[in-house]
Motif scaffolding. Structure first.
Motif, PDB file in Angstrom:
ATOM      1  N   ALA A   1       0.954  -1.048  -0.041  1.00 47.22           N
ATOM      2  CA  ALA A   1       0.397  -0.361  -0.173  1.00 47.22           C
ATOM      3  C   ALA A   1       1.074   0.430   0.080  1.00 47.22           C
ATOM      4  O   ALA A   1       0.193   2.118  -0.728  1.00 47.22           O
ATOM      5  CB  ALA A   1      -1.242  -0.295   1.347  1.00 47.22           C
ATOM      6  N   SER A   2       1.655   1.172   0.830  1.00 51.73           N
ATOM      7  CA  SER A   2       2.743   2.173   1.068  1.00 51.73           C
ATOM      8  C   SER A   2       3.213   2.388  -0.708  1.00 51.73           C
ATOM      9  O   SER A   2       3.600   3.598  -1.486  1.00 51.73           O
ATOM     10  CB  SER A   2       4.020   1.911   1.602  1.00 51.73           C
ATOM     11  OG  SER A   2       3.212   1.743   3.134  1.00 51.73           O
TER      12      SER A   2
ATOM     13  N   GLU B   1       2.143   2.090  -3.674  1.00 53.64           N
ATOM     14  CA  GLU B   1       1.106   2.578  -4.145  1.00 53.64           C
ATOM     15  C   GLU B   1       0.945   3.921  -4.401  1.00 53.64           C
ATOM     16  O   GLU B   1       0.673   4.860  -5.288  1.00 53.64           O
ATOM     17  CB  GLU B   1      -0.317   1.423  -4.024  1.00 53.64           C
ATOM     18  CG  GLU B   1      -0.213  -0.261  -4.883  1.00 53.64           C
ATOM     19  CD  GLU B   1      -0.312   0.067  -6.370  1.00 53.64           C
ATOM     20  OE1 GLU B   1      -0.623   0.842  -6.991  1.00 53.64           O
ATOM     21  OE2 GLU B   1       0.502  -0.729  -6.678  1.00 53.64           O
ATOM     22  N   VAL B   2       0.873   4.631  -3.238  1.00 59.07           N
ATOM     23  CA  VAL B   2       0.749   5.649  -2.384  1.00 59.07           C
ATOM     24  C   VAL B   2       1.710   6.316  -2.791  1.00 59.07           C
ATOM     25  O   VAL B   2       1.307   7.464  -3.675  1.00 59.07           O
ATOM     26  CB  VAL B   2       0.740   6.130  -0.744  1.00 59.07           C
ATOM     27  CG1 VAL B   2       0.397   7.821  -0.174  1.00 59.07           C
ATOM     28  CG2 VAL B   2      -0.858   5.145  -0.510  1.00 59.07           C
TER      29      VAL B   2
ATOM     30  N   GLN C   1       0.847   6.977  -7.024  1.00 58.85           N
ATOM     31  CA  GLN C   1      -0.254   8.223  -6.858  1.00 58.85           C
ATOM     32  C   GLN C   1       0.415   9.168  -6.972  1.00 58.85           C
ATOM     33  O   GLN C   1      -0.109  10.275  -7.453  1.00 58.85           O
ATOM     34  CB  GLN C   1      -1.251   7.953  -6.336  1.00 58.85           C
ATOM     35  CG  GLN C   1      -2.164   6.131  -6.628  1.00 58.85           C
ATOM     36  CD  GLN C   1      -2.821   5.968  -5.645  1.00 58.85           C
ATOM     37  OE1 GLN C   1      -3.535   6.461  -4.600  1.00 58.85           O
ATOM     38  NE2 GLN C   1      -3.917   5.071  -6.346  1.00 58.85           N
ATOM     39  N   GLU C   2       1.149   9.631  -5.869  1.00 61.80           N
ATOM     40  CA  GLU C   2       1.497  10.489  -5.769  1.00 61.80           C
ATOM     41  C   GLU C   2       2.774  11.251  -6.893  1.00 61.80           C
ATOM     42  O   GLU C   2       2.407  12.425  -6.624  1.00 61.80           O
ATOM     43  CB  GLU C   2       2.246  10.886  -4.177  1.00 61.80           C
ATOM     44  CG  GLU C   2       1.210  10.591  -2.927  1.00 61.80           C
ATOM     45  CD  GLU C   2       1.877  11.014  -1.737  1.00 61.80           C
ATOM     46  OE1 GLU C   2       3.471  11.173  -2.005  1.00 61.80           O
ATOM     47  OE2 GLU C   2       1.723  10.618  -0.594  1.00 61.80           O
TER      48      GLU C   2
END
Length: 266
Positions: A208-209, A211-212, A215-216
């Motif tokens: 998840a990190s 992926e974040v 996205q940023e």
């Protein structure tokens, strides 16, 4: 022959005609019996006994569930549904379902919820509740006339909880005694399950990190004018590209102007 086959009903007449025309020497052994007690003439299956009276309707239709057996319902089924609905983990306990004749529970004395030759489980609570409601007429044990299903359920559960608590204390004392004499125990199933859950959670957290961060980066590239190729570069190369972008504005695009010396005209 049509829809129905009437030959089985005419077997007596056929045998009599064959014997009269001497096509057979002797009549069959069942000839006299069938002549005395003829078979039934009904060709349609009779409707089974209906236990529930249903109101008639004006538009009479052929019943689709005419030959479906009636639903068999026992009082114990309702009690089991209530108990195991309140105690679903009781279904996870291993049980021995082997019985001698299928009526073993009726031979027990359910004036007590615990039986000497049977481990206590949810079925013990059901049978104890049935005893409190109906007693045991065969042994002359009558129920309390003021007993209700709710009171019987509460009393059976209370006795069940007391035995479960006693068993839990016995297990803990036995474990402490074993550890005091040098025994050691491995991880419990709860601890193993928690470790597996934590491992999966850490893996998901890392995913998840990542992926974040991606996205940023895509969002920053969308608003700053950086193309997608630059946004997809590793972190070190992205810093180098940013530094080159800052120096780009100080480099003249036409080259350095000549100062002094001969003028060169191409």
């Amino acid at each position: 022959m049509g829809r129905y086959d009437f030959r089985p009903l005419r077997v007596y007449q056929t045998a009599s005609q064959l014997f009269a025309s001497e096509r057979i020497r002797n009549v069959p052994s069942w000839h006299e019996v069938v002549g005395t007690v003829p078979p039934a003439q009904t060709l349609v299956r009779t409707q089974p006994l209906q236990h529930q009276q249903r109101p008639r309707r004006n538009n009479v239709r052929k019943p689709s569930k005419l030959y479906q057996p009636q639903r068999v319902v026992y009082e114990e089924d309702t009690l089991r549904k209530e108990f195991f609905g309140d105690h679903p983990w009781e279904l996870a306990r291993p049980r021995v379902v082997l019985e001698n004749d299928g009526r073993d529970a009726e031979k027990k004395d359910w004036s007590l919820v615990s039986q000497p030759d049977r481990p206590i489980d949810g079925e013990s609570v059901i049978q104890r509740q049935m005893f409190l409601l109906h007693g045991n007429p065969e042994k002359g044990q009558r129920p309390d006339p003021k007993m209700t299903p709710a009171r019987a359920y509460d009393q059976a559960r209370k006795e069940f909880y007391e035995i479960r608590l006693q068993q839990d204390i016995e297990r803990r004392v036995a474990k402490e005694e074993a550890m005091a004499t040098g025994a050691y125990f491995g991880k419990t199933t709860l601890q193993v399950g928690m470790e597996l859950e934590d491992k999966i959670f850490e893996e998901w957290k890392a995913w998840a990190s990542a992926e974040v961060i991606q996205q940023e980066q895509r969002r920053a590239a969308m608003y700053t004018g950086i193309d997608n190729e630059t946004a997809a570069l590793p972190e070190g190369e992205q810093e180098m590209e940013a530094a080159l972008g800052e120096v780009d504005s100080t480099i003249p695009t036409r080259g350095q102007e000549a100062r002094g010396g001969a003028i060169f005209v191409p």
